[in-house]
Each structure stands twice: as structure tokens, then as C-alpha cells.
Design a protein around this motif. Structure first.
Motif, PDB file in Angstrom:
ATOM      1  N   GLY A   1      39.596  27.779  38.051  1.00  0.00           N
ATOM      2  CA  GLY A   1      39.422  29.194  38.000  1.00  0.00           C
ATOM      3  C   GLY A   1      39.001  29.680  39.679  1.00  0.00           C
ATOM      4  O   GLY A   1      39.575  29.018  40.512  1.00  0.00           O
TER       5      GLY A   1
ATOM      6  N   SER B   1      41.577  37.915  36.215  1.00  0.00           N
ATOM      7  CA  SER B   1      41.504  36.893  35.000  1.00  0.00           C
ATOM      8  C   SER B   1      42.443  37.201  33.979  1.00  0.00           C
ATOM      9  O   SER B   1      43.189  36.065  33.540  1.00  0.00           O
ATOM     10  CB  SER B   1      40.116  37.332  34.383  1.00  0.00           C
ATOM     11  OG  SER B   1      39.395  36.170  34.082  1.00  0.00           O
ATOM     12  N   ARG B   2      42.911  38.047  33.723  1.00  0.00           N
ATOM     13  CA  ARG B   2      44.049  38.481  32.764  1.00  0.00           C
ATOM     14  C   ARG B   2      45.299  38.047  33.037  1.00  0.00           C
ATOM     15  O   ARG B   2      45.901  37.630  31.907  1.00  0.00           O
ATOM     16  CB  ARG B   2      43.971  40.030  32.372  1.00  0.00           C
ATOM     17  CG  ARG B   2      44.544  40.486  31.166  1.00  0.00           C
ATOM     18  CD  ARG B   2      44.310  41.592  30.519  1.00  0.00           C
ATOM     19  NE  ARG B   2      44.992  42.891  31.555  1.00  0.00           N
ATOM     20  CZ  ARG B   2      44.055  43.614  32.365  1.00  0.00           C
ATOM     21  NH1 ARG B   2      42.835  43.667  32.111  1.00  0.00           N
ATOM     22  NH2 ARG B   2      44.594  44.706  33.165  1.00  0.00           N
TER      23      ARG B   2
ATOM     24  N   GLY C   1      45.586  35.128  34.699  1.00  0.00           N
ATOM     25  CA  GLY C   1      45.539  33.963  35.130  1.00  0.00           C
ATOM     26  C   GLY C   1      45.462  33.512  36.594  1.00  0.00           C
ATOM     27  O   GLY C   1      45.889  32.630  36.986  1.00  0.00           O
TER      28      GLY C   1
ATOM     29  N   ASP D   1      43.982  32.232  40.072  1.00  0.00           N
ATOM     30  CA  ASP D   1      42.989  31.442  40.155  1.00  0.00           C
ATOM     31  C   ASP D   1      42.626  31.141  41.627  1.00  0.00           C
ATOM     32  O   ASP D   1      42.496  30.131  42.261  1.00  0.00           O
ATOM     33  CB  ASP D   1      43.150  30.226  39.554  1.00  0.00           C
ATOM     34  CG  ASP D   1      44.518  29.574  40.037  1.00  0.00           C
ATOM     35  OD1 ASP D   1      45.011  30.051  41.006  1.00  0.00           O
ATOM     36  OD2 ASP D   1      44.901  28.368  39.681  1.00  0.00           O
TER      37      ASP D   1
ATOM     38  N   LEU E   1      33.120  36.746  35.972  1.00  0.00           N
ATOM     39  CA  LEU E   1      33.944  35.738  35.759  1.00  0.00           C
ATOM     40  C   LEU E   1      34.067  35.266  34.445  1.00  0.00           C
ATOM     41  O   LEU E   1      34.904  35.046  33.632  1.00  0.00           O
ATOM     42  CB  LEU E   1      34.078  34.528  36.871  1.00  0.00           C
ATOM     43  CG  LEU E   1      34.479  34.909  38.244  1.00  0.00           C
ATOM     44  CD1 LEU E   1      34.136  33.663  39.087  1.00  0.00           C
ATOM     45  CD2 LEU E   1      36.032  35.096  38.290  1.00  0.00           C
ATOM     46  N   THR E   2      32.651  35.259  33.912  1.00  0.00           N
ATOM     47  CA  THR E   2      32.450  34.590  32.710  1.00  0.00           C
ATOM     48  C   THR E   2      32.780  35.861  31.714  1.00  0.00           C
ATOM     49  O   THR E   2      33.355  35.492  30.413  1.00  0.00           O
ATOM     50  CB  THR E   2      30.968  34.089  32.410  1.00  0.00           C
ATOM     51  OG1 THR E   2      30.561  33.319  33.452  1.00  0.00           O
ATOM     52  CG2 THR E   2      30.489  33.522  31.192  1.00  0.00           C
TER      53      THR E   2
ATOM     54  N   ALA F   1      36.507  35.984  31.374  1.00  0.00           N
ATOM     55  CA  ALA F   1      37.095  35.021  30.669  1.00  0.00           C
ATOM     56  C   ALA F   1      36.912  35.028  29.058  1.00  0.00           C
ATOM     57  O   ALA F   1      37.779  34.512  28.123  1.00  0.00           O
ATOM     58  CB  ALA F   1      36.319  33.524  30.823  1.00  0.00           C
TER      59      ALA F   1
END
Length: 268
Positions: A2, A226-227, A229, A231, A264-265, A268
Motif C-alpha cells: 500500500g 486507492s481506487r 491501486g 501504491d 487509507l483505511t 480501502a
């Protein structure tokens, strides 16, 4: 893994490296962006032994040197060579420290057309990218000043078309430029090195605040990354050096990391 978290030494002006690395490990940051200015402990004037000592300190602390925030202005009017020399100095230092990135600014002046500024920046970045490739480092053009949006940066990076020339997304400047995070990401995605996060009270008052205490769309930025991906790195650039009245960064680092971890959590 991540996304990984870093902070910039712009937030702790002149602080000795040992103390900077102590803050990173204490508050759970994986990396540090070094402001590469003569006012700071780490800059291109360091000799070989000093460079080796800095690299060893990072390794011993288990913290990554994310990048060098340099001040070369690739779109600025004038001769190419002084700008290229400044960038080469930064790239050599980054290689010696094991840092993957060097930050440069656009810095297009008002005494030239936008087309001239774009062409100048693209020409210099193309040349510098070859040098960067030999050193295993990437140059990142920050969304800033004359080229504050992702669309602006792409007018330069598109023509360069080199894997070692990328973008540094400063979320304040793209927001001030009126670009939505989804638009910035779409523009920069193929070239995105890392992302600088921060927070401010308003477009008129850019004094740095604790993350989440201001108006910048940090939730949307993290959501879009995040959407897709992505990292890479989120680096907190707290501009304490330019705003002496701002709260000291060390006392904000813990809650700042928690805020980013929460975003971030949630994303996700």
C-alpha cells in the motif's frame, strides 16, 4: 504494502538529520524528503564522506530517503547550462544517498510565452533525464507556480516522454489551480512519482495546518489513488520554513500519520 508515508524537512528547518530520523521512527513514517538547500544539513555541497555518512544514518534508522527537494526551475528564461548543472548536482547527490527522486520546479517567467516556457522545460528535462537514467534516479516536475495543475505539467512531460522524467503532485497547487483530484490523477498517472499532501485554511491563507484541519481535498486524493491501486508515497510537506508562526511540526507528526492512516483505511 500500500501507500507509504513520509514528511519533508521543510517542516523542521535546519534540524540535524539524527533528530529528523528520530521523528520519523517515533511517529511511524517510512521515509523523509530532504530539502536540498544550503541552509539544511543535507545539500549538494557535501563531500563524499559526508554523503556516505548520511546514507549510513538512513540505513541504520531503517528510514528511506524519498527524495531531494531541489530548487532548479526548468522553465525559467535564460541559458540551459546553469539549470542543467544544478540538476546534475542534485542527481549526483540523490544517487550517493540512495534517494530515488529529485524535485524540480517549473518556474516559467512572465517575460516569455507559455509555449516558450513549455518548450524550454521539455528540452531541459529531456536532457537531464538522460543523465538521471545513468544514475538510477528520476526527476520529478512539481505541480507548482507557472505549471500548477496536472494538465499544465503534462504539456511539458508529454513531449519529454522519458521514463526518468515524471511528476510530483502537490495537492495544494492543483487545488488552487481549480483541478479536481480525479482530473489531476488522470493527467499525471503515467508519470506520477509521488504525492505531496498538506492542509491550509483557504485559498487566501496558505499557512500550513495539521492534516485534516483545512480545506484541501485529502480524502478525495487518497480515494482516487486507492481506487487506481496506486501504491507510491504520500509525503507531508508542511511549509514551516516559510510560515514561522505555524505550529511546530514535531508535535503534529503523530496525529498527522494517524489521519493519513485513517484515510487509507477508509479508502480501502
Amino acid at each position: 504494502m500500500g501507500m507509504k508515508l513520509a514528511f519533508s524537512t521543510l517542516g523542521v528547518p535546519g534540524l540535524p538529520l539524527t533528530d529528523v530520523l528520530g521523528l520519523a521512527t517515533t511517529h511511524g513514517y517510512h521515509g523523509v524528503e530532504l530539502r536540498a538547500h544550503p541552509e539544511e544539513p543535507v545539500h549538494p555541497g557535501l563531500g563524499p564522506d559526508e554523503r556516505a555518512a548520511v546514507a549510513a544514518e538512513f540505513r541504520a534508522a531503517g528510514v528511506e530517503p524519498l527524495g531531494l527537494a531541489g530548487y532548479a526551475r526548468v522553465a525559467a528564461p535564460g541559458d540551459d547550462e546553469p539549470v542543467l548543472a544544478e540538476i546534475r548536482g542534485l542527481l549526483d547527490l540523490a544517487r550517493d544517498l540512495g534517494a530515488p527522486y529529485v524535485r524540480v520546479f517549473p518556474g516559467g517567467g512572465t517575460e516569455q510565452s507559455a509555449e516558450e516556457a513549455d518548450a524550454t522545460a521539455a528540452r531541459r528535462l529531456g536532457t537531464a533525464a538522460e543523465y538521471a537514467a545513468e544514475r538510477g534516479v528520476s526527476i520529478l516536475l512539481e505541480t507548482h507556480d507557472s505549471h500548477r495543475t496536472g494538465a499544465d505539467a503534462m504539456r511539458v512531460l508529454g513531449p519529454v516522454g522519458h521514463l526518468r522524467a515524471g511528476a510530483l503532485w502537490d495537492v495544494m497547487h492543483t487545488w488552487l489551480g481549480g483541478e479536481q483530484p480525479s482530473e489531476t490523477y488522470a493527467a499525471l498517472a503515467p508519470h506520477l512519482g509521488y504525492v505531496q499532501v498538506k492542509d491550509i485554511a483557504s485559498a487566501e491563507d496558505t499557512t500550513p495546518l495539521a492534516l485534516g484541519a483545512g480545506v484541501l481535498p485529502l480524502t478525495e486524493v487518497v480515494d482516487v489513488l486507492s481506487r487506481h491501486g496506486w501504491d507510491g508515497w504520500l509525503c507531508w510537506e508542511y511549509e514551516k520554513r516559510w510560515y514561522e508562526a505555524a505550529a511546530p511540526l514535531p508535535e503534529l507528526l503523530g496525529t498527522g500519520r494517524e489521519h493519513l492512516a485513517r484515510l487509507l483505511t477508509d479508502a480501502a
